[in-house]
Design an enzyme around this catalytic site. Structure first.
Site, mmCIF file in Angstrom:
data_model
loop_
_atom_site.group_PDB
_atom_site.id
_atom_site.type_symbol
_atom_site.label_atom_id
_atom_site.label_comp_id
_atom_site.label_asym_id
_atom_site.label_seq_id
_atom_site.Cartn_x
_atom_site.Cartn_y
_atom_site.Cartn_z
ATOM 1 N N ASP A 155 1.830 -8.765 1.221
ATOM 2 C CA ASP A 155 2.690 -7.577 1.766
ATOM 3 C C ASP A 155 3.103 -8.049 3.318
ATOM 4 O O ASP A 155 4.332 -8.066 3.569
ATOM 5 C CB ASP A 155 1.967 -6.424 2.006
ATOM 6 C CG ASP A 155 2.751 -5.175 2.291
ATOM 7 O OD1 ASP A 155 3.924 -5.326 2.439
ATOM 8 O OD2 ASP A 155 2.045 -4.352 2.417
ATOM 9 N N ASN A 170 0.935 -1.157 0.034
ATOM 10 C CA ASN A 170 0.051 -0.029 -0.222
ATOM 11 C C ASN A 170 0.996 1.298 0.004
ATOM 12 O O ASN A 170 2.256 1.154 0.292
ATOM 13 C CB ASN A 170 -1.045 -0.065 1.170
ATOM 14 C CG ASN A 170 -0.463 0.053 2.347
ATOM 15 O OD1 ASN A 170 0.534 0.968 2.742
ATOM 16 N ND2 ASN A 170 -0.237 -1.169 3.077
HETATM 17 N N1 AR6 Z 1 2.429 -15.449 -2.355
HETATM 18 C C1 AR6 Z 1 1.823 -15.111 -3.362
HETATM 19 N N2 AR6 Z 1 0.610 -14.779 -3.361
HETATM 20 C C2 AR6 Z 1 0.103 -14.278 -2.226
HETATM 21 C C3 AR6 Z 1 0.393 -14.501 -0.753
HETATM 22 C C4 AR6 Z 1 1.828 -15.275 -0.764
HETATM 23 N N3 AR6 Z 1 2.413 -15.720 0.212
HETATM 24 N N4 AR6 Z 1 -0.247 -14.260 0.018
HETATM 25 C C5 AR6 Z 1 -1.139 -13.677 -0.545
HETATM 26 N N5 AR6 Z 1 -0.950 -13.796 -1.938
HETATM 27 P P1 AR6 Z 1 -3.380 -8.838 -1.585
HETATM 28 P P2 AR6 Z 1 -3.891 -6.345 -2.898
HETATM 29 C C6 AR6 Z 1 -2.130 -13.217 -3.075
HETATM 30 O O1 AR6 Z 1 -4.514 -8.524 -0.694
HETATM 31 O O2 AR6 Z 1 -5.061 -6.631 -3.410
HETATM 32 C C7 AR6 Z 1 -2.090 -5.370 1.750
HETATM 33 O O3 AR6 Z 1 -2.491 -5.466 3.212
HETATM 34 C C8 AR6 Z 1 -3.648 -13.240 -2.629
HETATM 35 O O4 AR6 Z 1 -4.249 -14.343 -2.568
HETATM 36 O O5 AR6 Z 1 -2.074 -9.223 -0.904
HETATM 37 O O6 AR6 Z 1 -2.940 -5.780 -3.960
HETATM 38 C C9 AR6 Z 1 -1.259 -4.472 1.366
HETATM 39 O O7 AR6 Z 1 -0.433 -3.737 2.393
HETATM 40 C C10 AR6 Z 1 -4.109 -12.325 -3.883
HETATM 41 O O8 AR6 Z 1 -4.297 -13.227 -4.959
HETATM 42 O O9 AR6 Z 1 -2.944 -7.386 -2.239
HETATM 43 C C11 AR6 Z 1 -2.171 -3.600 1.013
HETATM 44 O O10 AR6 Z 1 -2.802 -2.830 1.767
HETATM 45 C C12 AR6 Z 1 -2.833 -11.406 -4.151
HETATM 46 O O11 AR6 Z 1 -1.623 -12.033 -3.381
HETATM 47 C C13 AR6 Z 1 -3.247 -4.230 0.378
HETATM 48 O O12 AR6 Z 1 -3.288 -5.577 0.851
HETATM 49 C C14 AR6 Z 1 -2.883 -10.204 -3.640
HETATM 50 O O13 AR6 Z 1 -3.643 -9.891 -2.499
HETATM 51 C C15 AR6 Z 1 -2.994 -4.651 -1.299
HETATM 52 O O14 AR6 Z 1 -4.032 -5.404 -1.796
#
Ligand code: AR6
Length: 170
Positions: A33, A23
């Site tokens: 993240d 973020n």
């Molecule tokens: N490895 C690979 N992919 C993953 C992992 C992992 N270990 N963990 C989750 N995913 P998101 P966004 C996937 O929510 O939508 C955070 O709080 C997950 O299933 O992580 O860009 C940041 O600080 C999904 O398909 O990111 C921001 O505030 C993808 O990663 C916000 O979330 C992205 O999900 C960003 O939201």
């Protein structure tokens, strides 16, 4: 440039750079993240604090610390707000900016998560299409073939299937 997709946890990738879906504070969060910060250790947060945040669509690079990856490229995806708030170009810009940083730092192999596809709510098929399109375009634009390998590491099956479709559609 070769594009690969695998299912799994991006924090275990032994690559030159992993991309973080951060973020704009760059100070950590949930999802991928949170996982990257947990695996990299507190030195990652300490370096992120020096960066002063990052606007949506841009990217910043840090060390990888305790990760097997040499670098982390932090990019801030758009929150999905219905599709007419510039989401597609902002998402494409995340990939273009990350690819440019990877190239600048000589990264041969880069791993991306599905940026914006978690709490930011981007519809998977549209995200896959915009993401693959942006990476292909920036791969073609590079003066040298670097990165040579772009790998999406997709956590869930629905994402994996959306990327599979986008990659075979062209
Ligand atoms: N490895 C690979 N992919 C993953 C992992 C992992 N270990 N963990 C989750 N995913 P998101 P966004 C996937 O929510 O939508 C955070 O709080 C997950 O299933 O992580 O860009 C940041 O600080 C999904 O398909 O990111 C921001 O505030 C993808 O990663 C916000 O979330 C992205 O999900 C960003 O939201």
């Amino acid at each position: 440039m070769r594009i690969e997709i695998v299912r799994g946890d991006i924090t275990t990738q032994e690559v030159d750079a992993v991309v973080n879906a951060a973020n704009s504070s760059l100070l950590g969060g949930g999802g991928v993240d949170g996982a990257i910060h947990r695996a990299a250790g507190p030195s990652l947060l300490a370096e992120c604090r020096t960066l002063g945040g990052c606007p949506t669509g841009e990217a910043r690079i840090t060390g990888g610390y305790d990760l097997p990856a040499r670098h982390v490229i932090h990019t801030v995806g758009p929150v999905w707000r219905g599709g007419d708030h510039d989401e597609a170009s902002l998402l494409a810009s995340c990939y273009t900016s990350s690819m440019a940083l990877a190239r600048e730092h000589g990264c041969e192999v880069v791993a991306f998560p599905a940026i914006s596809c978690g709490v930011y709510g981007y519809p998977l098929a549209a995200a896959a299409e915009a993401s693959v399109g942006a990476v292909r375009l920036s791969g073609e634009k590079g003066p040298i073939e670097c990165p040579a390998i772009v790998r999406w590491v997709l956590f869930d099956r629905a994402c994996f299937e959306a990327w599979q479709t986008a990659l075979t559609a062209r």
